[in-house]
Design a protein around this motif. Structure first.
Motif, PDB file in Angstrom:
ATOM      1  N   SER A   1       0.827  -1.204   0.000  1.00  0.00           N
ATOM      2  CA  SER A   1       0.000   0.000   0.000  1.00  0.00           C
ATOM      3  C   SER A   1       0.862   1.255   0.000  1.00  0.00           C
ATOM      4  O   SER A   1       0.607   2.215  -0.734  1.00  0.00           O
ATOM      5  N   ILE A   2       1.909   1.247   0.817  1.00  0.00           N
ATOM      6  CA  ILE A   2       2.821   2.391   0.876  1.00  0.00           C
ATOM      7  C   ILE A   2       3.602   2.522  -0.431  1.00  0.00           C
ATOM      8  O   ILE A   2       3.775   3.630  -0.957  1.00  0.00           O
TER       9      ILE A   2
ATOM     10  N   ILE B   1       7.517  15.764  -3.242  1.00  0.00           N
ATOM     11  CA  ILE B   1       6.315  15.239  -3.907  1.00  0.00           C
ATOM     12  C   ILE B   1       5.234  14.819  -2.920  1.00  0.00           C
ATOM     13  O   ILE B   1       4.072  14.669  -3.293  1.00  0.00           O
ATOM     14  N   VAL B   2       5.603  14.607  -1.621  1.00  0.00           N
ATOM     15  CA  VAL B   2       4.609  14.172  -0.637  1.00  0.00           C
ATOM     16  C   VAL B   2       5.135  14.438   0.768  1.00  0.00           C
ATOM     17  O   VAL B   2       6.338  14.337   1.028  1.00  0.00           O
ATOM     18  N   LEU B   3       4.225  14.773   1.675  1.00  0.00           N
ATOM     19  CA  LEU B   3       4.497  14.841   3.113  1.00  0.00           C
ATOM     20  C   LEU B   3       3.845  13.616   3.749  1.00  0.00           C
ATOM     21  O   LEU B   3       2.748  13.223   3.361  1.00  0.00           O
ATOM     22  N   ILE B   4       4.521  13.036   4.734  1.00  0.00           N
ATOM     23  CA  ILE B   4       4.062  11.764   5.301  1.00  0.00           C
ATOM     24  C   ILE B   4       3.871  11.891   6.810  1.00  0.00           C
ATOM     25  O   ILE B   4       4.690  12.508   7.495  1.00  0.00           O
ATOM     26  N   ALA B   5       2.784  11.314   7.300  1.00  0.00           N
ATOM     27  CA  ALA B   5       2.506  11.275   8.739  1.00  0.00           C
ATOM     28  C   ALA B   5       2.031   9.877   9.102  1.00  0.00           C
ATOM     29  O   ALA B   5       1.573   9.114   8.237  1.00  0.00           O
TER      30      ALA B   5
ATOM     31  N   HIS C   1       0.244  12.059   2.727  1.00  0.00           N
ATOM     32  CA  HIS C   1      -0.121  10.654   2.932  1.00  0.00           C
ATOM     33  C   HIS C   1      -0.131  10.336   4.426  1.00  0.00           C
ATOM     34  O   HIS C   1       0.816  10.659   5.144  1.00  0.00           O
ATOM     35  N   VAL C   2      -1.182   9.680   4.871  1.00  0.00           N
ATOM     36  CA  VAL C   2      -1.279   9.208   6.258  1.00  0.00           C
ATOM     37  C   VAL C   2      -1.122   7.699   6.263  1.00  0.00           C
ATOM     38  O   VAL C   2      -1.918   6.970   5.662  1.00  0.00           O
ATOM     39  N   ASP C   3      -0.075   7.231   6.934  1.00  0.00           N
ATOM     40  CA  ASP C   3       0.134   5.795   7.075  1.00  0.00           C
ATOM     41  C   ASP C   3      -0.612   5.313   8.313  1.00  0.00           C
ATOM     42  O   ASP C   3      -0.155   5.489   9.441  1.00  0.00           O
TER      43      ASP C   3
ATOM     44  N   ALA D   1     -11.384  13.352   6.685  1.00  0.00           N
ATOM     45  CA  ALA D   1     -12.126  14.469   7.278  1.00  0.00           C
ATOM     46  C   ALA D   1     -11.218  15.675   7.484  1.00  0.00           C
ATOM     47  O   ALA D   1     -11.703  16.801   7.654  1.00  0.00           O
ATOM     48  N   VAL D   2      -9.915  15.458   7.484  1.00  0.00           N
ATOM     49  CA  VAL D   2      -8.939  16.537   7.635  1.00  0.00           C
ATOM     50  C   VAL D   2      -8.606  17.090   6.252  1.00  0.00           C
ATOM     51  O   VAL D   2      -8.068  16.357   5.412  1.00  0.00           O
ATOM     52  N   PRO D   3      -8.912  18.350   5.973  1.00  0.00           N
ATOM     53  CA  PRO D   3      -8.580  18.925   4.657  1.00  0.00           C
ATOM     54  C   PRO D   3      -7.076  18.844   4.391  1.00  0.00           C
ATOM     55  O   PRO D   3      -6.263  19.155   5.259  1.00  0.00           O
ATOM     56  N   GLY D   4      -6.733  18.380   3.205  1.00  0.00           N
ATOM     57  CA  GLY D   4      -5.330  18.279   2.840  1.00  0.00           C
ATOM     58  C   GLY D   4      -4.798  16.862   2.831  1.00  0.00           C
ATOM     59  O   GLY D   4      -3.768  16.585   2.208  1.00  0.00           O
ATOM     60  N   VAL D   5      -5.484  15.938   3.526  1.00  0.00           N
ATOM     61  CA  VAL D   5      -5.082  14.527   3.474  1.00  0.00           C
ATOM     62  C   VAL D   5      -5.503  13.966   2.120  1.00  0.00           C
ATOM     63  O   VAL D   5      -6.687  13.999   1.770  1.00  0.00           O
TER      64      VAL D   5
END
Length: 579
Positions: free
Chosen positions: A201-202, A271-275, A303-305, A330-334
């Motif tokens: 998935s990642i 290209i992406v921020l990860i949390a 991206h939220v892992d 529900a969080v804008p930007g995810v």
């Protein structure tokens, strides 16, 4: 006016260069020009390299060091000892059962095979079915296993690569994705696909953002910004897809990343921020609303892992344990979420989902080959053919639990995790890292080496996970740990061991944990990589000097001897690794 200034500057530079090279030999001019050009190219490549200059210089230094015979030979000798110790462990775990190293001449009967499968599955020292293992198996129930076995049997030979042949399996996959999208508050444009696990998935998310950034922003040297605690699947994606990772240190007390520090790592190639929600080591959730806001501000996907705890976090509010902040769509930007159905979704191993807020990212995930002579080819994930049985088993498991079942399970898991957190924090000599958000609790100590706690728990039958930098031990609370008496025993065992360690702190660690503890402090990380590879190699070890009784019986029968196929006779010779 501006043009005249530029012209004057160019003329000034030209005059200076001509003055410097006036009277110089033509060969000197060519060599100087070539040298400057080569140096400039090297510097550009060094800056764009996925690894920073300091790490690369360190790698080259240790490579040169190992070319010195005395040093290189010593390292090889030590690695050989490590390999032998890993093989000894395999021998111990397999308990004398021989190895099937070739096909039997004649096929075996169903009863013989199923009996042997049961024998293989009984190997191992830990009672995972009773909840004595951290993570690994998140739910176990005979009635669920029976359902999964029936469903998998029905769909075992199906393959979503052929939608015209198996439309029902494709329908199940679409429904799993839609159920999870809705669970994570995805809008009408949300979408995704199933994968074989969290790593895939990642990988798919990173591949999607790499291709999307190249197509939409012309970024050819992609970078990702992520906390140090992010899962190593992102390292794998870096190696597979040529993405440079820019790691941001986490706060040593809260064990979460600071979005302000994260912003300093962003470049024009990001290209992406990860949390993480939560991260694997400490079970803490990064401040996703602030990171997502940063993504909106910089026009960068986020991206939220949620592979580990997504199927806990999604039900916590209804279970009476609301999170401090949002983590999903529900969080804008995810813009994407990875979540494992085969962890706290309780489905069989081999299923996960990668979700996107919009199909423009999903399309970048897909791989296509429009000019292949075999026909136009397309594949949504890493694999072409995929096991429809896994999709069907996941679909069936989710329907069996339903919202009510997941909420009830989540309530039990969080209750136990909170109890463990509170009991540990109340003990002298140990503490809990950060604020565990879901089901993971990481334990440290300022009185003794915390791996001694791990050793003590291992002796009492527990299988927990060691962490490094700093040393810690963590437990991922599973549904089995919520069974009557299991959590009580774990807490009592921790108390007993900690109290003894505080009174009599030991000095030496056991061989395996000493090796693990030393690994974090070895400056030459290539050595750590090498003995990690040796461990992975040992997992596939087969000893040709100890063939399985199926094969030894064939040899004996060929010599005129008749043996019962169920006999325990094995030919025991010198193990391969001792030759």
């Amino acid at each position: 006016m501006a043009l005249s200034v530029v012209k004057e500057s160019i003329d000034s530079v030209r005059s200076g260069v001509n003055s410097y090279f006036a009277g110089k030999d033509a060969f000197y001019v060519c060599v100087a020009t070539t040298g400057v050009s080569v140096t400039a190219v090297y510097l550009v490549q060094a800056i764009r390299n996925r690894e920073n200059i300091q790490d690369r210089m360190k790698v080259k230094f240790f490579k040169l060091l190992r070319k010195i015979p005395a040093i290189g030979n010593k390292i090889e000798d030590e690695l050989a000892k490590i390999r032998e110790s890993f093989y000894r462990d395999v021998d111990k775990r397999t308990k004398g059962v021989g190895y099937v190293i070739r096909l039997p001449e004649k096929g075996l009967g169903d009863e013989v095979i199923t009996k042997e499968v049961a024998t293989y599955l009984e190997l191992g020292e830990y009672d995972w079915e009773s909840g004595f293992v951290s993570g690994a198996v998140y739910f176990h129930d005979k009635s669920l296993c029976d359902l999964v076995a029936r469903v998998y049997g029905l769909a075992s030979y199906t393959n979503p690569l052929h939608p015209e042949v198996f439309p029902g399996v494709c329908k199940m996959e679409g429904e799993v994705v839609r159920m999870v999208c809705n669970l994570f508050h995805g809008g009408k444009d949300s979408c995704g696909s199933m994968t074989s696990g969290g790593t895939e998935s990642i990988l798919m998310a990173m591949k999607a953002y790499r291709d999307f950034a190249l197509d939409m922003k012309n970024i050819s040297e992609p970078e990702a910004v992520l906390p140090m605690t992010a899962h190593p699947a992102f390292n794998k994606a870096s190696q597979y897809f040529g993405i440079r990772l820019r790691f941001v240190p986490v706060d040593p007390k809260t064990m979460i990343v600071d979005p302000k520090k994260m912003a300093k790592y962003i470049t024009s190639n990001t290209i992406v921020l990860i949390a993480s929600a939560p991260n694997y080591p400490y079970g803490t959730i990064d401040p996703i609303p602030q990171i997502a806001a940063l993504g909106i501000k910089k026009n960068i996907p986020v991206h939220v892992d949620a592979c580990l705890g997504g199927f806990v976090a999604a039900f916590m509010a209804k279970a009476g344990y609301p999170l401090d902040h949002g983590f999903d769509f529900a969080v804008p930007g995810v813009t994407s979420i990875s979540a494992d159905t085969h962890k706290y979704g309780f489905t069989p191993k081999g299923s996960s989902v990668i979700l996107y807020s919009h199909s423009k990212y999903l399309h970048a995930q897909f791989s296509t080959a429009p000019d292949w002579p075999g026909g136009v080819y397309g594949s949504p994930t890493v694999s072409g053919s995929r096991p429809g049985g896994n999709i069907a088993a996941c679909w069936a498991t989710m329907l069996r639990f339903g919202m009510e079942g997941y909420v009830e399970a989540t309530k039990k898991i969080i209750e136990v995790a909170r109890r463990i957190e509170n009991e540990v924090n109340a003990l002298d000599g140990v503490f809990v890292f950060g604020k565990p958000a879901t089901s993971v609790v990481a334990i440290g100590s300022d009185k003794f080496h915390v791996y001694h706690l791990l050793e003590g728990l291992t002796k009492k039958g527990w299988n927990l996970n060691p962490l490094q930098s700093p040393p810690a031990v963590h437990i991922a609370v599973t549904h089995m740990l919520t069974r009557p008496g299991v959590a009580d025993r774990f807490i009592d065992d921790v108390k007993t061991i900690v109290q003894d360690l505080v009174k009599n702190p030991p000095t030496d660690l056991g061989e395996k944990l000493a090796l693990y503890g030393t690994a974090a402090s070895i400056p030459d990380r290539s050595i750590v990589r090498e003995f990690t590879r040796l461990f992975l190699e040992s997992m596939l070890y087969t000893d040709s000097s100890r063939p399985h009784r199926f094969l030894t019986n064939e040899l004996q029968n060929a010599n005129g001897k008749i043996n019962d196929l169920d006999s325990e006779s094995d030919v025991i010779l010198k193990p391969d690794w001792k030759k």
